[in-house]
Scaffold this motif. Structure first.
Motif, PDB file in Angstrom:
ATOM      1  N   TYR A   1       0.836  -1.196   0.000  1.00  0.00           N
ATOM      2  CA  TYR A   1       0.000   0.000   0.000  1.00  0.00           C
ATOM      3  C   TYR A   1       0.873   1.249   0.000  1.00  0.00           C
TER       4      TYR A   1
ATOM      5  N   LEU B   1       2.573   6.689  -1.779  1.00  0.00           N
ATOM      6  CA  LEU B   1       1.324   5.934  -1.723  1.00  0.00           C
ATOM      7  C   LEU B   1       0.852   5.391  -3.056  1.00  0.00           C
TER       8      LEU B   1
ATOM      9  N   ARG C   1      -3.669  -1.893   3.040  1.00  0.00           N
ATOM     10  CA  ARG C   1      -4.281  -1.218   4.196  1.00  0.00           C
ATOM     11  C   ARG C   1      -5.655  -1.826   4.480  1.00  0.00           C
TER      12      ARG C   1
ATOM     13  N   ASP D   1      -3.284  -4.877   7.208  1.00  0.00           N
ATOM     14  CA  ASP D   1      -1.890  -4.936   7.644  1.00  0.00           C
ATOM     15  C   ASP D   1      -1.330  -3.524   7.743  1.00  0.00           C
ATOM     16  N   TYR D   2      -1.468  -2.880   8.883  1.00  0.00           N
ATOM     17  CA  TYR D   2      -1.041  -1.495   9.028  1.00  0.00           C
ATOM     18  C   TYR D   2       0.432  -1.343   9.360  1.00  0.00           C
ATOM     19  N   LYS D   3       1.032  -2.376   9.883  1.00  0.00           N
ATOM     20  CA  LYS D   3       2.363  -2.216  10.434  1.00  0.00           C
ATOM     21  C   LYS D   3       3.409  -2.122   9.324  1.00  0.00           C
ATOM     22  N   LEU D   4       4.542  -1.500   9.673  1.00  0.00           N
ATOM     23  CA  LEU D   4       5.651  -1.386   8.739  1.00  0.00           C
ATOM     24  C   LEU D   4       6.664  -2.496   8.970  1.00  0.00           C
TER      25      LEU D   4
END
Lengths: 110, 112
Positions: B29, B49, B94, B97-100
């Motif tokens: 994302y 983005l 998104r 899975d928000y984490k980096l």
């Protein structure tokens, strides 16, 4: 500017001790993260939280737990410290899209 | 899964250019770029983005090829202040899975 504060810059603990690493952010952000940083491995995610009392495992959660009782505070707990947990620990808070990191805690387990 | 960065290290003279690459095996994302100076916390540089979109920070810019799941960071006319370790952070789709996930880093040394 967002400020992320980690309570200790350097810590030395003995094997088997329970260790608490504290992180506080001042902007009411929901998303907070704990990473460990080791040479050649970059930053690896331990745990993260999207809200109070909410937690999710990252890529390397074994041997760690977390607590988030208040929105501004996210604590990392080493239940029984071991020498392979000697590392730099970084807390981060999410600012819109980018992360703001704390200055880190260098933990040595002897 | 951590993205792969290349090269591991690069040495430049002031005014020279460099490219740092970041590649992921999963659909992305967004891609973040951070710079960490010795003994300091990583500092957010920029986020990308959309596929092919370029963003800039001083004379540092980046691109994101969404289809190839790759991003590149361009250091143009490097300055001494550009020295540090650069990390890419990738975010999956998104909503799930928000984490980096961060790469291992690229150490940049700029010499006078």
């Amino acid at each position: 500017d967002v400020k992320v504060t980690q309570s200790s810059r350097y810590l030395v603990k003995r094997t088997g001790e329970k260790v608490f690493l504290e992180c506080v952010q001042d902007m009411d952000h929901e998303n907070m993260f704990w990473y460990r940083q080791d040479p050649g491995l970059g930053l690896r995610l331990i745990y993260f939280s999207y809200d109070v009392k909410m937690k999710e495992k990252g890529d390397i959660p074994e041997g760690y737990s977390v607590s988030r009782e208040k929105k501004e505070r996210f604590s990392l707990i080493l239940e029984s410290a071991s020498t392979n947990q000697t590392s730099m620990y970084l807390c981060a808070s999410q600012v819109n899209y980018g992360y703001t990191f704390g200055s880190g805690t260098r933990l040595t387990v002897v | 899964q951590q993205p792969v960065q290349s090269p591991q290290a690069v040495i430049l003279r002031e005014g020279e250019d460099a490219v740092i690459n970041c590649s992921s095996s999963k659909a992305l994302y967004s891609v973040h770029w951070y710079r960490q100076k010795h003994g300091e916390a990583p500092v957010f540089l920029m986020i990308l983005l959309k596929g092919g979109e370029q963003k800039g920070h001083e004379k540092i810019s980046a691109s994101f090829n969404e289809k190839k799941q790759q991003s590149s960071l361009y250091l143009t006319a490097s300055q001494l202040s550009y020295s540090g370790t650069y990390f890419c952070g990738t975010e999956g789709v998104r909503g799930t899975d928000y984490k980096l996930s961060f790469g291992a880093g690229t150490t940049v040394t700029v010499r006078a």
